[in-house]
Design an enzyme around this catalytic site. Sequence first.
Site, PDB file in Angstrom:
ATOM      1  N   TRP A 354       2.799   4.964  -1.458  1.00  0.00           N
ATOM      2  CA  TRP A 354       1.990   5.619   0.035  1.00  0.00           C
ATOM      3  C   TRP A 354       2.324   4.682   1.102  1.00  0.00           C
ATOM      4  CZ3 TRP A 354      -3.701   4.416   1.040  1.00  0.00           C
ATOM      5  CH2 TRP A 354      -4.005   3.063   0.819  1.00  0.00           C
ATOM      6  N   ASP A 355       2.693   3.442   1.139  1.00  0.00           N
ATOM      7  CA  ASP A 355       3.048   2.369   1.999  1.00  0.00           C
ATOM      8  C   ASP A 355       4.019   3.253   3.178  1.00  0.00           C
ATOM      9  OD1 ASP A 355       2.683   1.368  -0.537  1.00  0.00           O
ATOM     10  OD2 ASP A 355       3.527  -0.698   0.235  1.00  0.00           O
ATOM     11  N   GLU A 497      -6.909  -1.519  -5.772  1.00  0.00           N
ATOM     12  CA  GLU A 497      -6.411  -1.573  -7.103  1.00  0.00           C
ATOM     13  C   GLU A 497      -7.062  -2.400  -8.231  1.00  0.00           C
ATOM     14  OE1 GLU A 497      -2.371  -1.781  -6.306  1.00  0.00           O
ATOM     15  OE2 GLU A 497      -2.021   0.143  -6.145  1.00  0.00           O
ATOM     16  N   LYS A 611      -9.224  -5.736  -4.127  1.00  0.00           N
ATOM     17  CA  LYS A 611      -7.814  -6.362  -3.535  1.00  0.00           C
ATOM     18  C   LYS A 611      -7.482  -6.208  -2.221  1.00  0.00           C
ATOM     19  CE  LYS A 611      -2.963  -5.374  -4.970  1.00  0.00           C
ATOM     20  NZ  LYS A 611      -2.166  -4.439  -5.732  1.00  0.00           N
ATOM     21  N   GLN A 612      -8.070  -4.984  -1.630  1.00  0.00           N
ATOM     22  CA  GLN A 612      -7.356  -4.445  -0.238  1.00  0.00           C
ATOM     23  C   GLN A 612      -8.487  -3.556   0.345  1.00  0.00           C
ATOM     24  OE1 GLN A 612      -4.626  -2.626  -2.762  1.00  0.00           O
ATOM     25  NE2 GLN A 612      -4.018  -1.651  -0.993  1.00  0.00           N
TER      26      GLN A 612
END
Lengths: 782, 782
Positions: A354-355, A497, A611-612
């Site tokens: 998806w980046d 994640e 994580k993000q």
Amino acid sequence: MVMKYDLGTGDDKNWIVAESSFSKNLLGKAEAIMSLGNGYMGLRSATEEPYVGEVRNLFVAGTFNKSDNLEVSELPNAADVTRMDIRIDGERLDVSSSRTVDYIRALNLKVAELTRSFVWTTSSGKDVALKFRRFVSLDNLHVIGMKMELEALTEAIELSVESGVNAQVSNSGSQHFYEGEKRIYDKKYVEMVTKTVESEIDFMFHTVHHAKVGEIELNQPFMRMDRRIINLTYKCSVTKGQKFSLEKITTVHTSRDQSFAGMILQEMRDQALSTLKACAAEGYDSLLQKHAIAWERKVWSLYKLNIESDNEFDMLAARFALYHLTVMAPAHDERMGIAAKGLSGEGYQGHSFWDTEMFILPFFIYSNPEVARSLLTYRYLGLEGARKKAESNGYEGAMYPWEAAWPSDGEMAQEWGRVDIVTGKQTKIWTGFIEQHITADVAFAVWQYYMVTADQAFMDMYGYEIIFDTARFWASRLEWNDNKQQYCINDVIGPDEYKEHVDNNAFTNYFAHFNMELAMKYYKELKESNPEVFQKLNETLKLDQAITEWHDRIDKIYLPQPSDKDLVVPQDDTYLTKEIIDLTKYKNQSHVNTIFEDYSLEQLSDIQVSKQADLMILFYWLEDKFSKEVKIANYNYYEPKTIHDSSLSLSTHSILANDLNDQPLAYQLFKQACEIDLGPEMKSSDLGMHTASIGGIWQVIVMGFAGMRMMHGELRMNPKLPAHWNKLEFMVNWKGQRLEVVITKDQLLVTAMDRKPVKLEVYGTEYRFDHMLTVCLAEGDN
Amino acid sequence: MVMKYDLGTGDDKNWIVAESSFSKNLLGKAEAIMSLGNGYMGLRSATEEPYVGEVRNLFVAGTFNKSDNLEVSELPNAADVTRMDIRIDGERLDVSSSRTVDYIRALNLKVAELTRSFVWTTSSGKDVALKFRRFVSLDNLHVIGMKMELEALTEAIELSVESGVNAQVSNSGSQHFYEGEKRIYDKKYVEMVTKTVESEIDFMFHTVHHAKVGEIELNQPFMRMDRRIINLTYKCSVTKGQKFSLEKITTVHTSRDQSFAGMILQEMRDQALSTLKACAAEGYDSLLQKHAIAWERKVWSLYKLNIESDNEFDMLAARFALYHLTVMAPAHDERMGIAAKGLSGEGYQGHSFWDTEMFILPFFIYSNPEVARSLLTYRYLGLEGARKKAESNGYEGAMYPWEAAWPSDGEMAQEWGRVDIVTGKQTKIWTGFIEQHITADVAFAVWQYYMVTADQAFMDMYGYEIIFDTARFWASRLEWNDNKQQYCINDVIGPDEYKEHVDNNAFTNYFAHFNMELAMKYYKELKESNPEVFQKLNETLKLDQAITEWHDRIDKIYLPQPSDKDLVVPQDDTYLTKEIIDLTKYKNQSHVNTIFEDYSLEQLSDIQVSKQADLMILFYWLEDKFSKEVKIANYNYYEPKTIHDSSLSLSTHSILANDLNDQPLAYQLFKQACEIDLGPEMKSSDLGMHTASIGGIWQVIVMGFAGMRMMHGELRMNPKLPAHWNKLEFMVNWKGQRLEVVITKDQLLVTAMDRKPVKLEVYGTEYRFDHMLTVCLAEGDN
């Protein structure tokens, strides 16, 4: 190693990424961030002379292969053509010794040439000056040019340079190629033809050297063919003051090249060899010049990005981003996507995540829609793999792979990852099974592209089909929950994640909802506007059936809401119930993933640690679904729990901080995002560039500081330049027209280059113009 | 790099092969000649810390695999367990820098332990003393022991040692293994289980570290699992004067191990892990002691070879030969042969050639018949592949592969070799098709073994079958020539591989003739002595049919004869008609194969130049077929045309020179033969040890200088010690009894250890004794 980012002066100013000393202890950084490429191929910048710990990579986009039947498809590491074994008086050149002075390795972004020069003293005390140059042509995508120059400064030396094509390389030990055929024509033109073992792609490497000492040509190299290797060795004496030069021109072709379609191998070889001969006749300097012109034309004068900042690093970082956005993108072939590490390292096997859609594509949609179209066409072709994945998982429609390789491949995520410190086994990677938001991300990107470019032909041919078939997936994916009396999406991984097997990840549910809503809107629109296309899609996708289901379910999808108490939106059903621990140690880490030295992934599941960015991405892209108060409350809740172990995290947080009016924080996060690859942590880029972060840099500049956004198909621009910036210039394509934007502290100037009408909202005011728009920016506007 | 060969003093005297400085430019020599092994596995002695140009090899005998379907079977390079990435204050240890003193790397042949010690100064000026030790156990064939010791001499340092199992290695780029499974038990016991991709052999690597700084144990290493790699990193501060030590014990097992027969993988893993745990409990020193005892018992006190020479190098070279004869031989498993490079390098893919039968086997036949029996049983099992090869080539019987791997494999020779300087293509390798004398060589070796050992059981079970079926091959191979009215053998390569596609290579024809003659003799003998065995073989091999054909053809085989004019025997039908050129340049070459820089193999076909001994080997082994005058004439004719590009050449010439009474030349050639691996040409052993040459060293000593030979089943000994030697002691097994031999300038003393009767011919006189025989050797006897 000391990295320098502002080495240039005059014309070179802010164009140069350089290191001014060499450290054998930290090789990966320069290899990756100075990597060369042109979208067709990517060449990691390992030095000519080899060192322990180096990673020599040459990737050709789209040439996926399985090294054996238990592996996933990955981009194979093609033969190395850059290595040169240089011996002076029998001693191997080694610049890591203290006998090296004036060392400088520099990537000049403007002309995309890598140079390296230094003076080396042999163990017997002779001084030798060396200079190396290298480029991967943007003019002819198959060409790699190299040049070596040497001068014996103090005494005569005996020189030996061994160079050729070395296919002994592998992907960390996994070999993708048969040994293939080796040939040397006229004691000069080296040919190696190899084939991938599973996908059966032919690779053709051709290389030629032109060696001279003084004015004397060296035409009788020693020739060696060994296993997977062809090398020529040039030996000569170089007297004091004399110069030796070696030009090496290489071409790389594969049977996946579109220009080779329908040819048999022998024809391809012949044509490739002819290309080499023509290039060799031109020589390094002429080839370089054409390449430099291509960079000016295709990149710098096209994107016209300019930042006037107190910190010159900002301009360099922006150019660095444009450079890598160019070299990473296989713009020449719509069967290929952008890899998570671009073509600069083995990390993530060359797969697309998806980046691309959420972090990189916005740049291309606004700046170079043709490339965006190619990248989305890759996803259209990928429907084949996505439908396979949906079917094998028991769903309908198109379920995009979390990791995509060749469009027809389907899911390519690996199954096993880092060591679990508790069990001592490898941790199972679940993303390929349950990180499902990618499917809505693709649909979202198609919509973005359409809204920004108004490319109706794309929609008719590809776009609607993607949006409808992804919506069909989501409709089949929903799970009815009797308690809630709503549809849930259980057992997923969201963008964060560190939380596996969660129910109702907010980002996933909102995006699935968006995807279905969009499909319903287009069902209606298309049926009226283009019955022919509609009918075709209706036949293959059974839209008339689907629409009933969508209608029935759309309003019953569970969309997590802000709590009445503190406005916090639950990231998923259980996140807010988990333990809260002191994360200071990990928030201050010098490199990512240190938390795994203390916790297994399973243990992390029980802690409120992310994580993000997860909700932040939702707030960014679907900003009108949430109030500013809700965004602030959630930013304040989740950011302290986010350890930014993903390179996708910082740029999103920066844009959010800007949206929420914390400009100093936004600027600080921007710097941090730039430093993911360009910063002092010397091991961060070992596996390759962080392409999403690179795309994020552009987004922070344009979507963050320039405050640009497409909202409901309309363009908005709420600029908030960082205090350090005096001026920001950039261009965007809007509905087919090029807009050039200049933002200063007190003014926004937009020029419509085609003099076609534009509607633009700036801080709540709607402006319409067809040539130039000037808006005064009062302090404190927002 | 300076190699030292007489470094030891006192008890170590002539036991040590050492280098006293390290050169990064020449790594292969020490890696190969100091390689460790035990016949089960061979470990090339690359240093713990890695260098560019190194070759890290671990081979397990008999584990052949094809890396892909276009390759031949080869011994796969198994995971590397010796690499340690050592960083001191973050700087990678690199002894190639000038900051290294007191460097010494030594292989102690007596205990088969490799040690390395030096003092290294970090770039910031801190002195650190390091010592490494390593062995591959002859006591437990699965065990590799390693030990590292470090002392901070001047200041405190920060130390980091990364070590584990690295399966990213390949065979020059060809990968033989699936990635496999990785596991760490108790944060300590590392397990990697891999499988070969074609032969499906499971490999199990287990390793454990024991790290201590001062008296403190380090039990919390950082654990890393990456692609094909498991590493643990131990980090600590070492204060001034403090010592750090790291023991690493590794076990290697495979599913080909006979002790694992019938087990499932999990059982094998469990057993292997138990073995590791038991070994770890013992520790390095105890394991080393058992290993040293095994060497004393199985090697030194068994072979009892001793040379008193003015040149101490001679003794060392002899021990060096015994050392490598031990580590190269897979004595534990009769399904395995000796590879042309032993287990010390990738050269020749681990395949067995005639090198075993003609150059290595004589040592084992006389010194360790059990091992010889195992190696010949390997050939018996190889009848399966040999019959395949015969059939696919349209012949009868057994046609042994020129290159043999697993017994059932058949021909495994590669098809393409070095670059042809004329065409620029790879040269086709014809040996696998037409170098056919190997089939007679095997039969000859069986006969030798039988004559020396009198092992009737072997003959009944295996030997006769080999001799009969190889004779059947030759009978079908013969081609009737109408002109000559004789049977010819056309289109072959003889031992001299610079002559391809020749007719009637003398060596080949004589050996084929010998093979058939031998079969006829045994047909008759066996029919009478053991009708049961005969009948069995007669059924499978149709001997009664074959014997008619043999009778018909044996006397019509063309055997090239000495010319009436000059006594020269033609090496083949056309050799003597070819051009004679000045070979001085190549006779004086510093390394082999320089002639290919000037000539292609095709061009060499037209010149009277020989790669290696051809007729000389014939004279050596079938000495009674030719008169002394003929031998001298041919020696004088062919030797000047022989450039000894094969390591098989010098020892044969030395023995011949000795037979022909040129002792000074014989001694000089002996030295040269010893120097093939142990000499000053530092690149000669890069691809591995020259095992045939190593076997040749023993042959020169015993068959040359001691003048021992088996003639018509009888033992002969015509000693001719070199002028430099005062004494030679060795043992041989003769008809089941151990004879200990002492030769001085003036006396031969033979002791029959079992006091059983012996018949021995010395210089034409026949002696019979049953305990000790003393023969005075008058000056000038011959």
